[in-house]
Write a protein that holds these residues in place. Structure first.
Motif, short mmCIF file in Angstrom:
data_model
loop_
_atom_site.label_atom_id
_atom_site.label_comp_id
_atom_site.label_asym_id
_atom_site.label_seq_id
_atom_site.Cartn_x
_atom_site.Cartn_y
_atom_site.Cartn_z
N LYS A 24 7.06 5.37 16.58
CA LYS A 24 6.76 4.47 15.46
C LYS A 24 5.25 4.40 15.28
O LYS A 24 4.49 4.53 16.25
N ILE A 25 4.81 4.18 14.05
CA ILE A 25 3.40 3.96 13.77
C ILE A 25 3.23 2.53 13.29
O ILE A 25 3.91 2.08 12.36
N LEU A 26 2.35 1.80 13.95
CA LEU A 26 2.04 0.43 13.56
C LEU A 26 0.76 0.41 12.74
O LEU A 26 -0.25 1.00 13.13
N ILE A 27 0.80 -0.26 11.59
CA ILE A 27 -0.35 -0.38 10.71
C ILE A 27 -0.62 -1.85 10.46
O ILE A 27 0.29 -2.60 10.07
N SER A 28 -1.83 -2.26 10.69
CA SER A 28 -2.18 -3.67 10.50
C SER A 28 -2.19 -4.03 9.02
O SER A 28 -2.71 -3.29 8.19
N LYS A 29 -1.60 -5.17 8.72
CA LYS A 29 -1.60 -5.66 7.33
C LYS A 29 -3.01 -6.02 6.86
O LYS A 29 -3.26 -6.14 5.65
N SER A 30 -3.92 -6.20 7.80
CA SER A 30 -5.26 -6.67 7.46
C SER A 30 -6.20 -5.54 7.02
O SER A 30 -7.30 -5.81 6.53
N ILE A 31 -5.80 -4.28 7.18
CA ILE A 31 -6.69 -3.18 6.80
C ILE A 31 -6.38 -2.73 5.38
O ILE A 31 -5.26 -2.84 4.90
N HIS A 32 -7.42 -2.23 4.73
CA HIS A 32 -7.27 -1.78 3.35
C HIS A 32 -6.82 -0.33 3.31
O HIS A 32 -7.19 0.49 4.15
N SER A 33 -6.03 -0.01 2.32
CA SER A 33 -5.54 1.35 2.17
C SER A 33 -6.67 2.27 1.74
O SER A 33 -7.53 1.89 0.94
N ASP A 34 -6.72 3.47 2.31
CA ASP A 34 -7.70 4.48 1.92
C ASP A 34 -7.04 5.85 2.04
O ASP A 34 -5.85 5.97 2.34
N SER A 35 -7.80 6.91 1.80
CA SER A 35 -7.23 8.26 1.81
C SER A 35 -6.67 8.64 3.18
O SER A 35 -5.63 9.31 3.26
N LYS A 36 -7.32 8.21 4.25
CA LYS A 36 -6.85 8.54 5.61
C LYS A 36 -5.51 7.85 5.89
O LYS A 36 -4.60 8.45 6.44
N LEU A 37 -5.43 6.57 5.51
CA LEU A 37 -4.20 5.83 5.75
C LEU A 37 -3.06 6.39 4.88
O LEU A 37 -1.92 6.51 5.35
N ASN A 38 -3.36 6.75 3.65
CA ASN A 38 -2.35 7.33 2.78
C ASN A 38 -1.83 8.65 3.35
O ASN A 38 -0.64 8.96 3.24
N LYS A 39 -2.71 9.44 3.95
CA LYS A 39 -2.29 10.71 4.55
C LYS A 39 -1.36 10.46 5.73
O LYS A 39 -0.37 11.18 5.91
N ILE A 40 -1.68 9.45 6.53
CA ILE A 40 -0.81 9.11 7.66
C ILE A 40 0.59 8.74 7.17
O ILE A 40 1.60 9.20 7.70
N LYS A 41 0.65 7.92 6.12
CA LYS A 41 1.95 7.50 5.59
C LYS A 41 2.71 8.69 5.01
O LYS A 41 3.92 8.82 5.20
N ASP A 42 2.01 9.57 4.31
CA ASP A 42 2.66 10.75 3.73
C ASP A 42 3.21 11.67 4.81
O ASP A 42 4.35 12.15 4.72
N LEU A 43 2.43 11.92 5.85
CA LEU A 43 2.88 12.79 6.94
C LEU A 43 4.06 12.17 7.68
O LEU A 43 5.00 12.86 8.06
N ALA A 44 4.00 10.84 7.88
CA ALA A 44 5.09 10.15 8.56
C ALA A 44 6.38 10.25 7.75
O ALA A 44 7.46 10.50 8.30
N ARG A 45 6.28 10.08 6.44
CA ARG A 45 7.47 10.20 5.58
C ARG A 45 8.06 11.60 5.66
O ARG A 45 9.27 11.77 5.76
N GLU A 46 7.20 12.61 5.62
CA GLU A 46 7.67 14.00 5.68
C GLU A 46 8.42 14.30 6.97
O GLU A 46 9.38 15.08 6.98
N GLN A 47 7.99 13.67 8.06
CA GLN A 47 8.56 13.95 9.37
C GLN A 47 9.64 12.95 9.78
O GLN A 47 10.19 13.03 10.88
#
Length: 246
Positions: A24-47
């Motif tokens: 599992k990947i934990l992401i803090s609700k307090s951080i703002h979305s950026d290109s790096k975070l979006n890439k993590i979410k995209d890769l996680a969805r793919e896998q």
């Protein structure tokens, strides 16, 4: 503490490399979305890897790390693929399917019981079920290393695939008419579905099951702990097998 990868860059590289089993990947609700975070979410969805937005308090145990609000929890084992499992030969064609088990200690105890009873493998879903972590590994007392753990994205699809491969499916439900010892387990390849203590086995899986059984109770009380219930049923299958060998 369980094995983790922390920080946006490190988690991204682990996802790209694909050489570590990420629970599992934990992401803090307090951080703002950026290109790096979006890439993590995209890769996680793919896998098919679960990512979850959590309160910043969840990161307090990891305060010593420069986690940047992103942590990947790593499994101590390599999960087995269901198709590969079905292609192999097994001494005992018995499987346990876990539907919504939330407690790590319960999963560890279940794994230990399954190894002792000669179960061929355990199937868990990638979502809404505890994954194999350090607590599970410790509670299993090393049994985790002696049985394949098969992780699937959909239990419904997995059960259908088992049925298409000549496996019979036995589900547990407190309102079932038949008792667990009425089934002749040695006459078939069987997969036993165990649900969480409160929710039980999902309706979609009950509909696919060939047998639905219960453990009879002499006193009206809360249901058995899932690991205890599993022990009662799975060792009935062992009893039947040993009886046939006499």
């Amino acid at each position: 503490m369980e094995d983790i990868i922390f920080g946006k860059n490190a988690v991204t590289e682990a996802l790209i490399a694909g050489d570590r089993e990420i629970n599992k990947i934990l992401i803090s609700k307090s951080i703002h979305s950026d290109s790096k975070l979006n890439k993590i979410k995209d890769l996680a969805r793919e896998q098919g890897i679960v990512f979850q937005f959590v309160a910043k308090e969840k990161f307090l145990p990891y305060a010593e790390f420069n986690h940047q609000g992103v942590i990947a929890q790593i499994s101590p084992i390599q999960y087995k693929d269901l198709d590969e499992f079905l292609e192999e030969e097994h001494e005992n064609n018995a499987l346990v399917i876990l539907d919504g088990i939330e407690d790590s200690h319960n999963l560890g105890a279940i794994i230990r019981t399954c190894v002792c009873a000669g179960v061929s493998g355990i199937i868990i879903p990638s979502r809404r079920n505890v994954q194999v972590n350090a607590i599970v590994e410790k509670t299993s007392a090393g049994a985790i290393n002696h049985i394949p753990i098969i992780k699937v994205n959909s239990l419904v699809n997995a059960v259908q695939k088992l049925k298409n491969s000549d496996w019979w499916v036995v589900a547990t439900d407190a309102s079932a008419k038949d008792n667990y010892y009425d089934v002749k387990y040695n006459d078939m390849n069987f997969a036993l579905i165990m649900g969480a203590e409160h929710a039980g086995v999902s309706k979609s899986l009950l509909k696919l099951s060939d047998f639905i059984v219960k453990i009879p109770m002499l006193k009206e009380f809360n249901s058995l702990n899932v690991s205890n219930a599993l022990s009662a049923i799975i060792f009935e299958t062992v009893r039947q097998k040993l009886k046939n060998q006499i």
